[in-house]
Enzyme design. Structure first.
Site, PDB file in Angstrom:
ATOM      1  N   GLU A   1       0.867  -1.167   0.000  1.00 32.49           N
ATOM      2  CA  GLU A   1       0.000   0.000   0.000  1.00 32.49           C
ATOM      3  C   GLU A   1       0.887   1.195   0.000  1.00 32.49           C
ATOM      4  O   GLU A   1       1.345   1.534   1.021  1.00 32.49           O
ATOM      5  CB  GLU A   1      -0.866  -0.045   1.212  1.00 32.49           C
ATOM      6  N   THR A   2       1.296   2.297  -0.743  1.00 32.80           N
ATOM      7  CA  THR A   2       1.986   3.294  -1.578  1.00 32.80           C
ATOM      8  C   THR A   2       1.010   4.387  -2.022  1.00 32.80           C
ATOM      9  O   THR A   2      -0.163   4.123  -2.177  1.00 32.80           O
ATOM     10  CB  THR A   2       2.544   2.580  -2.821  1.00 32.80           C
ATOM     11  N   ILE A   3       1.568   5.600  -2.240  1.00 35.63           N
ATOM     12  CA  ILE A   3       0.737   6.649  -2.843  1.00 35.63           C
ATOM     13  C   ILE A   3       1.397   7.131  -4.121  1.00 35.63           C
ATOM     14  O   ILE A   3       2.624   7.144  -4.239  1.00 35.63           O
ATOM     15  CB  ILE A   3       0.474   7.850  -1.899  1.00 35.63           C
TER      16      ILE A   3
ATOM     17  N   SER B   1       6.308   5.776  -0.656  1.00 37.16           N
ATOM     18  CA  SER B   1       5.743   4.644   0.067  1.00 37.16           C
ATOM     19  C   SER B   1       6.572   4.280   1.290  1.00 37.16           C
ATOM     20  O   SER B   1       7.758   4.561   1.368  1.00 37.16           O
ATOM     21  CB  SER B   1       5.676   3.443  -0.886  1.00 37.16           C
TER      22      SER B   1
ATOM     23  N   MET C   1      -0.682   2.431  -8.159  1.00 38.34           N
ATOM     24  CA  MET C   1      -0.162   1.825  -6.937  1.00 38.34           C
ATOM     25  C   MET C   1      -0.437   0.329  -6.911  1.00 38.34           C
ATOM     26  O   MET C   1      -1.276  -0.176  -7.642  1.00 38.34           O
ATOM     27  CB  MET C   1      -0.810   2.492  -5.725  1.00 38.34           C
TER      28      MET C   1
END
Length: 561
Positions: free
Chosen positions: A370-372, A389, A452
């Site tokens: 889970e990263t933006i 991230s 992502m």
């Protein structure tokens, strides 16, 4: 006669196109594109998007706005990012008319070696705790971007995030869901409840949350600069805490850290140049896939057919075998990028694909001679493609006292086999999953975008590009279209696989596609909304307008002015 499993039958029943009853555009689109003349911002949280637009309206450029949005997301979406993590960016500089790549990923502790894991009988680097913590590269990345391209002062750039951290903000829906899960998972670690809860309760959708610790950290960074984070009091707090928790990060590791400006690499697909960053990230995986796929022609109406999904999946398998064997920190390992991206190598690999049957492959043999995600564009024509991230959602569980953020666990991705390209070594950058992307045509900017989702990211890049260039979708339709992902190919040791050799699909594909893929030998699974996080900006040079998109799988928003 070949039978279909009960699970596959249930998958087929669930694969229904949810009509939006749209008058214009494709039915799977959730909304129209956003169109503006002066600037555009697309992020995974609406308030962060508005922060970026506010910075643009104050006279800041795309780089200032991207940093401001990233800082805001570190507060509002700590389930995917924060200054305890790493950053990568591709910048189109309108003045020089060039692309610039920034690798702001951190390195392993210089005192940590494979011998430690051997002596303690550990076969892999753990996902959580102090051992997978590497140097956080985000803050240095901000200052590198700002020092080269920024216009506003850093204190002004960080001010919106500081204000939200002090006064509070309401949690959006999906972030609240992951926040609840993350706090429950990490609650056993020190300072997690103190930082991410209110009186021990994780916030829910709509709850107002404040993070005064992070506000103070941002103030200190804005006032004193990046050295305060890497050589000053913040670095001392981080390293002392990690060593108390049994980790190896020291002041030397923090003080010696630096980001690296790198030359983006590209392949041409259907007349457009697709740009990614070279390893230690996995961006060239997408380029390898596209190089293989450009040898096939796709009809505009072929989206979602078994042939479409089959060929993309087979190209992915081939590219990921090379990814597992060759990709690593190029400062410490030779990676044959030029050969991997050559047309001749793609031709060789393409010959291995059987168009009627799922295959198994090995990495190609190459001589070593889970990263933006967010994107911003401004009135001067600058564009930024930025991804950031902590890894595994919120990160390692390691929250230094009273700083307001969690440290990343990217070190988990190292291999403990000394023979592997991605083997753990002191001061080495681990293999990375997060990748920004950019498209140009005739040496002019066309689109900045990202998707992502860890292992899915290069697959997502390829699907977005094909949706636009092969299947004629606009950039909103391209992001909202149903997705698929193959899991189970070879990975750098330490990267844990969920599922083996399986094509996971979202709703929206026809049952005929599912049945045909099954007959080709593909194992199928159902994954609703598991590949979210796409943002994109398209620049229409002729009309001098920006077109923005943010998909519906997350809380994001595209906005312009």
């Amino acid at each position: 006669m070949k039978t279909i499993s009960t699970f596959l039958f249930l998958v087929i029943l669930n694969l229904t196109v949810l009509s939006q009853d749209r008058i214009t555009g494709l039915q799977h689109a959730t909304r129209s594109e956003v169109i503006a003349q002066n600037g555009m911002a697309c992020t995974s949280q609406p308030l962060a998007t508005q922060v970026a637009i506010d910075i643009l309206k104050k006279g800041g450029n795309a780089i200032d706005a991207a940093i401001a949005a990233n800082a805001t997301l570190g507060l509002m979406e700590p389930t995917g990012c924060g200054i305890g993590g790493d950053l990568f960016a591709i910048v189109w500089d309108a003045k020089s008319k060039q692309l610039y790549g920034l690798n702001a990923s951190g390195r392993s502790p210089r005192s940590l070696t494979i011998d430690y894991f051997d002596k303690n009988k550990l076969n892999s680097i753990p996902s959580y705790g102090a051992l997978p913590v590497s140097v956080p590269g985000c803050v240095d990345g901000w200052f590198e971007l700002h020092g080269r391209f920024g216009q506003l002062g850093m204190e002004e750039v960080l001010r919106p995030a500081i204000d939200y951290a002090e006064k509070g903000f309401p949690l959006s829906e999906l972030i609240a869901y992951y926040w609840q899960r993350s706090v429950a998972m990490h609650s056993k670690f020190p300072n997690v409840l103190d930082t991410y809860t209110t009186d021990g309760d994780a916030p829910k959708k709509g709850d107002i949350f404040k993070n005064p610790y992070l506000a103070e950290t941002y103030k200190l960074i804005g006032k004193h600069g990046r050295d305060y984070f890497y050589k000053g009091e913040i670095a001392e707090i981080i390293t002392q805490f990690i060593q108390e928790q049994g980790g190896f990060l020291k002041m030397e590791d923090m003080s010696r850290h630096s980001s690296q400006w790198v030359q983006p690499v590209s392949v041409n697909y259907r007349g457009y140049d697709i740009w990614e960053l070279p390893p230690n990230g996995q961006g060239i995986t997408a380029l390898q896939m596209l190089n293989i796929l450009k040898g096939y022609e796709f009809d505009k109406d072929e989206f979602g057919t078994a042939r479409h999904l089959h060929l993309v999946t087979e190209a992915k398998k081939l590219a990921f075998e090379d990814r597992a064997r060759y990709y690593a920190d190029m400062d410490m390992q030779h990676v044959p990028v030029k050969k991997l991206l050559s047309d001749s190598y793609a031709d060789e690999r393409r010959q291995l694909i059987n168009e009627a049957k799922a295959g198994k492959y090995k990495a190609g043999e190459i001589s070593h001679g889970e990263t933006i995600y967010l994107t911003v564009a401004d009135q001067w024509g600058n564009m930024v493609s930025l991804i950031q991230s902590n890894y595994r959602g919120m990160g390692s569980g390691m929250v230094p006292p009273k700083l307001g953020f969690m440290l990343q666990n990217r070190g988990e991705l190292f291999s403990l086999n000394p023979a592997d390209a991605n083997a753990l070594e002191p001061g080495k950058r681990p293999f990375h999953t997060i990748i920004p992307a950019f498209i140009t045509k005739d040496e002019e900017p066309v689109m900045s975008f990202g998707v992502m989702g860890g292992d899915f990211q290069p697959q997502g890049h390829v699907q977005i590009i094909m949706n636009i260039l092969d299947f004629g979708m606009n950039i909103q339709e391209a992001g909202d279209a149903p997705r698929f992902s193959h899991s189970g190919s070879s990975k750098p040791t330490g990267f844990k696989t969920q599922g083996k050799g399986q094509v996971n699909i979202e709703t929206g594909f026809d049952k005929e596609t599912v049945l045909e893929l099954n007959s080709m030998g593909h194992k199928l699974g159902y994954s609703p909304g598991g590949y979210g996080g796409y943002q994109a900006i398209w620049f229409d040079k002729k009309r001098q307008i920006f077109i923005g998109a943010s998909e519906s799988r997350k809380d994001g928003m595209a906005a312009g002015y």
